[in-house]
Each structure stands twice: as C-alpha cells, then as structure tokens.
Design a protein around this motif. Structure first.
Motif, mmCIF file in Angstrom:
data_model
loop_
_atom_site.group_PDB
_atom_site.id
_atom_site.type_symbol
_atom_site.label_atom_id
_atom_site.label_comp_id
_atom_site.label_asym_id
_atom_site.label_seq_id
_atom_site.Cartn_x
_atom_site.Cartn_y
_atom_site.Cartn_z
ATOM 1 N N LEU A 188 1.046 -1.474 0.051
ATOM 2 C CA LEU A 188 0.101 -0.048 0.002
ATOM 3 C C LEU A 188 0.973 1.169 -0.027
ATOM 4 N N ASP A 189 0.846 2.066 -1.056
ATOM 5 C CA ASP A 189 1.614 3.391 -1.138
ATOM 6 C C ASP A 189 0.641 4.420 -1.056
ATOM 7 N N LEU A 190 0.684 5.027 0.045
ATOM 8 C CA LEU A 190 0.116 6.478 0.041
ATOM 9 C C LEU A 190 0.950 7.682 0.186
ATOM 10 N N SER A 191 1.806 7.723 -0.698
ATOM 11 C CA SER A 191 2.988 8.641 -0.331
ATOM 12 C C SER A 191 2.526 10.017 -1.092
ATOM 13 N N HIS A 192 2.993 11.113 -0.623
ATOM 14 C CA HIS A 192 2.730 12.407 -1.356
ATOM 15 C C HIS A 192 1.179 12.768 -1.329
ATOM 16 N N GLN A 209 2.364 -6.214 3.554
ATOM 17 C CA GLN A 209 3.972 -6.331 3.767
ATOM 18 C C GLN A 209 4.975 -5.028 3.702
ATOM 19 N N GLU A 210 4.406 -3.976 2.752
ATOM 20 C CA GLU A 210 4.967 -2.970 2.539
ATOM 21 C C GLU A 210 3.961 -1.793 2.462
ATOM 22 N N LEU A 211 4.269 -0.886 3.210
ATOM 23 C CA LEU A 211 3.508 0.259 3.695
ATOM 24 C C LEU A 211 4.163 1.552 3.385
#
Length: 420
Positions: A188-192, A209-211
């Motif tokens: 889950l990529d909630l960047s920017h 596994q990846e946040l």
C-alpha cells in the motif's frame, strides 16, 4: 451464483503418467449454472440440474462440469478463512483448487455446491449458462497505480483482488476506508498526500508487507498499529518526510521489519527497545533531531545505516545517578518478573504496571531496571552494527553518542572503562 478467484484444475491421473501439474492458478469466474433442459435430460417436470462453469479471460465460454449431484468425492476447506479450498470430483477425476477468493463468498459458494451435490433445491441461486463478459475480469486486477487527483475513483470501489495499490499525489487527508476492505493487499503506497492520522484498521490487512507513507503530515504512529497483525506481516515501512517526533516503545513489536525509513522527520529519540527489531537490515533516519542513540541500538545487525544530519550531542562526562537503596518493592518485583520472564498482561495486573514493565531499561549486564539506575553516555562506531554507514556529519565521522544504563553501582564500576 458466481465466485471470483484463482483456479487450478489438477488431474489425478498425472502422477500415474509421470507428469506434474503446473502448480499455478489463473484468474477465473466460477459460475454455478442451471443446465438447459435439452442437455439435462429427464421429464419436463424434473428439477433442472446444476453444473459448474469455469471461465477465464482466454476462454470466456468456459469449461463445464455438468454433473454435480453425487459427483463430489470430498471438500477440502481447512484454509477457507484464507480464501482457499479444493473441490474433488469423482468424474472426471480432477481437483478444482480455489485460491485468493473472498472468504465469505467462498463459504457461501461451497455451501451451495454442497447442496447441489446432495440433490437439494438450489434453483434460486443458479446463474444463467452464458459466457462471462470481459468486464467481469476487471475485478481481478492485482495492481492499481493512481498518481493524480482526477484519476482517483469516487463512484466505484477498488477491485477486491488488488495486491498492490498506489494512490500518490491525490490530496488525501485521510486513509480511504474502502482500501481497508482489500484483504489481499500486500503493498500500500499512500505517499505524497496530506494524511494526518492512520486508522487502527490498517492492522486488519493481514497480508500487508509494504506500507509507504512518505511525504504526508503524520505526527505519530499509533500503539494499536504496533500491536496489530502487522507484527507478523509488515516487512517495509516508509515514514520519511512527516512530522513524527517519537515512536512508541511498542513499535519494536513489529519484528518482521527489514526496511525502515524515517528520514526528514522531527525525531528526538528512537524507541529505546529498538534492538528487538532483529530482522531489520536497512535503517535510514537522516535529517532528524536525534541527540543520542538508545543503549539497545548496539543489538542491531544492519546492512545499511544512514543517520546523517542529526543533532548528536557530545557525551556527558558525569553520569546521571538515580539509584534507590534499598530497592523499592515495585523495583524489586519488576526486575524479578522481567529477569525470570514471567508472563504478564492487563488481565493479570493493572495496566499502568504493564506500561512500567514494557518501558523497563536494560542494563549492560543484561538485567533490567525500572527507576533505579545509573545513566551514562559514551560513543560507538556505527560500523559495529552496520556494514555500510553513511557519514554522520560533513567531517567524515561514523561515531555517535549512545546511552547506557546500569542497574547497580557495581555494574557501573565494572563497566567504567566504557565511559572514558
């Protein structure tokens, strides 16, 4: 009735022929259909038979298994809560292996198939025997990348099967609750964005596994998340470019972490039990406000470490002495519980005592201390805990101040050479 999942059909004749199955499922739509009377046979008043249709994107017309009544040898449902099950047919002798299904939908589907096998009435739940539309397979997307506000879906849900979701530069001020229904999510990529707080329900994503929360407005990382199922799943966490000043001591319960990024925050300290992150290999906390490192930092075993740009202080010459003689009953009891590893919890002792035990300090001798200790500061070469070290300052240094605790005067005297 239809079920979206991955399917692998395995012939039980293969081992006898010296052959092996592919071992990989394909995205498919399983339909429990009503056969046309011309194919089902029987008299006009007879009950229509149910059949199983497996359709894929390459074969939308699908493969049909026309006989279900008394034709199922066994159901394998041990992992049905994980979206996995197997239906073993008698004729043809195949195993229909299902995976990556919604667990509740899978249970309902198997229940209906079981009724069809027994010859019970299931007509109300049967689909029409028609080819599956291409749009049905849109629900099988495993990756979705959204990098602008105009592309963000407002009127429709995210595909349930997503394993990788990125929503960057979308102006989000909170985590969309629809994301928390994606039980297969691994990245889950909630960047920017502009997210200020994280809901505890992120911890319900059991496969995550990846946040990535890089470049948001976070000020904390909650204790609830540290004590969720993320303890067993989370491998990579990016909290860089936020406003975090400190992480809770419970953060060190995320023991599967291998990659942690904390650059460009306002950190004034690491969790003092950071040494419990035994799987951590990559740690970056550049451009923060760290004055020193906790004593358990020495227990880390890293491949890469970056602490450049922190406000490390010079070690203090004189120690801070907080010894209590004799030890209080609280101190003595706490040391005994921790040294003998007696289990404890808020269901056994008051919650505030649990917090005291959770925040106990570790002496250089390996024992524990609560409020009676001597605190000293020394320096350590960061190459002692990391293979690759980014320089701490512009002067080419790789040393940083570290806090050490001593449970007694004897421990302090025996280790006094460390503080010179």
């Amino acid at each position: 009735m239809r079920l979206h999942c991955e399917v692998e059909v395995v012939s039980r004749h293969l081992p006898a022929l010296g052959m092996r199955n592919r071992g990989k499922g394909v995205r498919a739509v399983l339909s429990l259909c009503q056969q046309p009377r011309s194919r089902a046979g029987g008299e006009p008043g007879d009950r229509p038979r149910a059949c199983l249709l497996i359709s894929t994107l390459k074969d939308k017309r699908g493969t049909r298994y026309e006989q279900l009544k008394e034709n199922i040898e066994q159901f394998f449902t041990k992992f049905v809560d994980e979206g996995k099950a197997t239906v073993r047919l008698k004729e043809p002798p195949v195993d229909i292996c299902l995976s990556k299904a919604n667990s509740s939908s899978l249970k309902q589907f198997l229940s209906t198939v079981r009724l069809a096998h027994r010859g019970c009435e299931v007509n109300a739940q049967l689909s029409t025997l028609t080819p599956v539309k291409t749009s049905e397979f849109e629900k099988f997307k495993t990756k979705m990348v959204i990098t602008s506000k105009k592309d963000y879906p407002l009127s429709k849900n995210f595909p349930y099967s997503l394993e990788h979701l990125q929503t960057s530069y979308c102006g989000l001020v909170r985590v969309d609750m629809r994301m928390l229904c994606l039980k297969n999510l691994r990245k889950l990529d909630l960047s920017h964005n502009r997210i200020k707080t994280l809901p505890a329900t992120i911890g319900d994503l059991i496969h995550l596994q990846e946040l990535n929360l890089n470049d948001n407005h976070l000020e904390s990382f909650s204790v609830d998340l540290c004590q969720s199922t993320l303890q067993k799943s989370l491998r990579s966490l990016d909290l860089s470019k936020n406003k975090i000043k400190a992480l809770p001591v419970q953060f060190c319960q995320l023991r599967e972490l291998t990659d942690l990024k904390l650059d460009d925050n306002e950190l004034i300290q690491f969790p003092f039990k950071i040494g419990q992150l035994t799987n951590l290999r990559f740690l970056s906390a550049a451009r923060n406000k760290l004055p020193f490192l906790p004593s358990e930092f020495k227990n880390l075993s890293l491949e890469y470490l970056d602490l450049f740009g922190n406000t490390f202080e010079q070690p203090k010459v004189l120690p801070v002495i907080k010894l209590q003689v004799p030890l209080t009953l609280l101190e003595s009891s706490a040391r005994t519980i921790l040294c003998t590893r007696i289990p404890y919890g808020s269901h056994i002792i008051p919650f505030h005592l649990c917090q005291d035990l959770d925040t106990a300090k570790t002496c250089v001798c390996g024992n524990f201390c609560l409020r009676s200790f001597i605190q000293g500061t020394t320096t350590m070469n960061l190459h002692a805990v990391a293979h690759t070290v980014v320089l701490v300052d512009n002067m080419g240094g790789t040393e940083a101040p570290i806090i050490s605790y001593f449970c007694s005067l004897a421990c302090y005297v025996n280790s006094s050479d460390m503080l010179k």
